[in-house]
Design an enzyme around this catalytic site. Structure first.
Site, PDB file in Angstrom:
ATOM      1  N   SER A  99       0.852  -1.183   0.000  1.00 57.57           N
ATOM      2  CA  SER A  99       0.000   0.000   0.000  1.00 57.57           C
ATOM      3  C   SER A  99       0.887   1.231   0.000  1.00 57.57           C
ATOM      4  O   SER A  99       1.864   1.290   0.747  1.00 57.57           O
ATOM      5  CB  SER A  99      -0.908   0.008   1.227  1.00 57.57           C
ATOM      6  OG  SER A  99      -1.750   1.152   1.231  1.00 57.57           O
ATOM      7  N   HIS A 103       1.765  12.192  -0.546  1.00 57.81           N
ATOM      8  CA  HIS A 103       1.241  13.539  -0.322  1.00 57.81           C
ATOM      9  C   HIS A 103       2.331  14.546  -0.679  1.00 57.81           C
ATOM     10  O   HIS A 103       3.221  14.814   0.129  1.00 57.81           O
ATOM     11  CB  HIS A 103       0.827  13.731   1.131  1.00 57.81           C
ATOM     12  CG  HIS A 103      -0.319  12.877   1.577  1.00 57.81           C
ATOM     13  ND1 HIS A 103      -1.611  13.094   1.157  1.00 57.81           N
ATOM     14  CD2 HIS A 103      -0.366  11.806   2.414  1.00 57.81           C
ATOM     15  CE1 HIS A 103      -2.413  12.196   1.712  1.00 57.81           C
ATOM     16  NE2 HIS A 103      -1.686  11.403   2.475  1.00 57.81           N
ATOM     17  N   HIS A 113      -2.741   7.204  -4.479  1.00 60.10           N
ATOM     18  CA  HIS A 113      -2.813   6.011  -3.641  1.00 60.10           C
ATOM     19  C   HIS A 113      -2.773   4.765  -4.506  1.00 60.10           C
ATOM     20  O   HIS A 113      -3.392   4.707  -5.577  1.00 60.10           O
ATOM     21  CB  HIS A 113      -4.115   6.046  -2.837  1.00 60.10           C
ATOM     22  CG  HIS A 113      -4.571   4.712  -2.335  1.00 60.10           C
ATOM     23  ND1 HIS A 113      -5.610   4.016  -2.930  1.00 60.10           N
ATOM     24  CD2 HIS A 113      -4.137   3.939  -1.301  1.00 60.10           C
ATOM     25  CE1 HIS A 113      -5.802   2.878  -2.266  1.00 60.10           C
ATOM     26  NE2 HIS A 113      -4.916   2.805  -1.295  1.00 60.10           N
ATOM     27  N   ASN A 115      -2.893   0.342  -3.928  1.00 59.93           N
ATOM     28  CA  ASN A 115      -2.935  -0.838  -3.070  1.00 59.93           C
ATOM     29  C   ASN A 115      -3.103  -2.068  -3.938  1.00 59.93           C
ATOM     30  O   ASN A 115      -3.937  -2.074  -4.851  1.00 59.93           O
ATOM     31  CB  ASN A 115      -4.091  -0.753  -2.066  1.00 59.93           C
ATOM     32  CG  ASN A 115      -4.209  -2.011  -1.230  1.00 59.93           C
ATOM     33  OD1 ASN A 115      -5.067  -2.855  -1.478  1.00 59.93           O
ATOM     34  ND2 ASN A 115      -3.336  -2.149  -0.247  1.00 59.93           N
ATOM     35  N   VAL A 116      -2.289  -3.079  -3.693  1.00 60.45           N
ATOM     36  CA  VAL A 116      -2.478  -4.387  -4.320  1.00 60.45           C
ATOM     37  C   VAL A 116      -2.340  -5.437  -3.221  1.00 60.45           C
ATOM     38  O   VAL A 116      -1.471  -5.328  -2.359  1.00 60.45           O
ATOM     39  CB  VAL A 116      -1.478  -4.652  -5.473  1.00 60.45           C
ATOM     40  CG1 VAL A 116      -1.877  -3.870  -6.705  1.00 60.45           C
ATOM     41  CG2 VAL A 116      -0.041  -4.308  -5.073  1.00 60.45           C
ATOM     42  N   HIS A 152      -6.040   8.281 -16.659  1.00 64.17           N
ATOM     43  CA  HIS A 152      -7.018   7.265 -17.047  1.00 64.17           C
ATOM     44  C   HIS A 152      -6.594   6.511 -18.310  1.00 64.17           C
ATOM     45  O   HIS A 152      -6.942   5.331 -18.465  1.00 64.17           O
ATOM     46  CB  HIS A 152      -8.399   7.898 -17.212  1.00 64.17           C
ATOM     47  CG  HIS A 152      -9.120   8.052 -15.908  1.00 64.17           C
ATOM     48  ND1 HIS A 152      -9.820   7.020 -15.322  1.00 64.17           N
ATOM     49  CD2 HIS A 152      -9.207   9.104 -15.050  1.00 64.17           C
ATOM     50  CE1 HIS A 152     -10.333   7.426 -14.176  1.00 64.17           C
ATOM     51  NE2 HIS A 152      -9.978   8.698 -13.989  1.00 64.17           N
ATOM     52  N   GLY A 266      -3.613  -4.818  13.741  1.00 64.13           N
ATOM     53  CA  GLY A 266      -2.386  -4.517  13.023  1.00 64.13           C
ATOM     54  C   GLY A 266      -1.625  -3.372  13.673  1.00 64.13           C
ATOM     55  O   GLY A 266      -2.057  -2.778  14.658  1.00 64.13           O
ATOM     56  N   ARG A 267      -0.485  -3.062  13.089  1.00 60.69           N
ATOM     57  CA  ARG A 267       0.379  -2.014  13.633  1.00 60.69           C
ATOM     58  C   ARG A 267      -0.185  -0.649  13.255  1.00 60.69           C
ATOM     59  O   ARG A 267      -0.188  -0.268  12.084  1.00 60.69           O
ATOM     60  CB  ARG A 267       1.798  -2.182  13.091  1.00 60.69           C
ATOM     61  CG  ARG A 267       2.810  -1.227  13.679  1.00 60.69           C
ATOM     62  CD  ARG A 267       4.213  -1.600  13.213  1.00 60.69           C
ATOM     63  NE  ARG A 267       5.200  -0.759  13.840  1.00 60.69           N
ATOM     64  CZ  ARG A 267       5.662   0.383  13.303  1.00 60.69           C
ATOM     65  NH1 ARG A 267       5.198   0.787  12.135  1.00 60.69           N
ATOM     66  NH2 ARG A 267       6.588   1.085  13.935  1.00 60.69           N
TER      67      ARG A 267
END
Length: 307
Positions: A99, A103, A113, A115-116, A152, A266-267
């Site tokens: 992830s 910024h 962003h 995430n996979v 896109h 989680g952390r």
């Protein structure tokens, strides 16, 4: 449709190797855009098994970027993963993922962003269920049509080898997902979002996840490079901080990854690395008529076809 049975002892190391390499690639690409900076790394262990590597960068171009790798195990799937799958409650699981949230300092450079992820669940009947998920999205503070089209176009290119219907499907899923219901507005201009992906079989699904991961830097880095040195003033910074508040609201209220991490004990430092360093909330603020800030709402924060 029956889910393909796979050899998890072979599949999990393959996915893990790719994800660790992706983390390295993203960190190198971002360091190149912010010369003289380097990610700090924090390795950690999860209380019920596994752990991860959290990397955070603070520089002159990038105000804060995080690139996380995690591979955690647990005795019961968190509620964020079982809302749509109540039959998997209390099942043993493994979750692997990368992830990243960037910024930039310059308000004209958008937040982005990625995430996979790969989830494996051992069902109570002894069978294993698996799926891939993830995507990427762009959150501009000041809109540039050419950036949105480029973003896109590359999202569509990432999907192209998998069928002409894939980009429209996952583009719409992204528009639907990154939507702040309580504000009745999108978080940004979207991108791709997919979840529960296993109907293609392991190899095709894994290839798609890799394409999404690999295309992220191709799509984002040129936009960051183009916008990072644009002149700006206090007005733009104040608006950036205000719009970042929407980012925080989404992540804490709706983001499945954030909820999954917190619910699985989680952390916290790693889970919340996605939040920006400086944010503001102003009561009942409205943009000036005809301003660039108003233009963001009228022309960019709407679901539309960019290409």
């Amino acid at each position: 449709m029956a889910i393909e049975k796979i050899d998890l002892t072979a599949a999990i190391p393959r996915v893990k190797t790719y994800l660790l390499d992706l983390q390295n690639q993203l960190c190198s690409a971002l360091e190149n855009e912010d010369p003289g900076t380097q990610f700090m790394e924090d390795s950690w262990q999860h209380s019920t098994g596994g752990g991860g590597k959290t990397r955070v960068l603070t520089g002159k171009v990038i105000e804060k970027a995080g690139v996380n790798f995690s591979h955690v195990m647990g005795a019961a799937l968190p509620q964020a993963a079982t809302v749509k799958r109540p039959e998997l409650k209390d099942c043993v699981f493994q979750a692997l993922g990368v992830s990243s949230v960037i910024h930039p300092l310059n308000p004209y450079a958008p937040t982005s962003h990625l995430n996979v992820r790969f989830i494996v669940v051992e069902k109570k009947d002894g069978d294993a269920l698996w799926w891939f998920g993830g995507g990427f999205d762009l959150t501009p503070y000041y809109g540039f049509v050419e950036d949105c089209k480029q973003w896109h176009a590359l999202a569509r290119e990432a999907c192209a080898p998998f069928g002409s219907d894939v980009y429209p499907k996952f583009k719409k899923a992204c528009d639907d997902y990154f939507y702040l219901k309580h504000r009745q507005e999108p978080r940004g201009i979207g991108g791709l979002f997919f979840d529960d992906l296993n109907e293609w079989g392991f190899e095709k699904s894994f290839s798609f996840m890799k394409n999404v991961g690999n295309f992220f830097s191709k799509a984002y880095i040129p936009i960051l490079a183009k916008r990072k040195n644009m002149p700006y003033g206090e007005r733009e910074k104040q608006f950036q901080w205000y719009r970042r508040g929407r980012y925080v609201e989404f992540n804490l209220l709706y983001d499945r990854g954030t909820l999954f991490g917190l619910q699985s004990n989680g952390r916290t430092e790693s889970i919340l690395m996605s939040l920006p360093p400086l944010v503001s909330w102003q009561y009942d603020w409205k943009p000036e008529k005809g301003s660039e800030e108003e233009k963001l709402y009228q022309e960019f924060l709407i679901a539309k076809n960019w290409i």
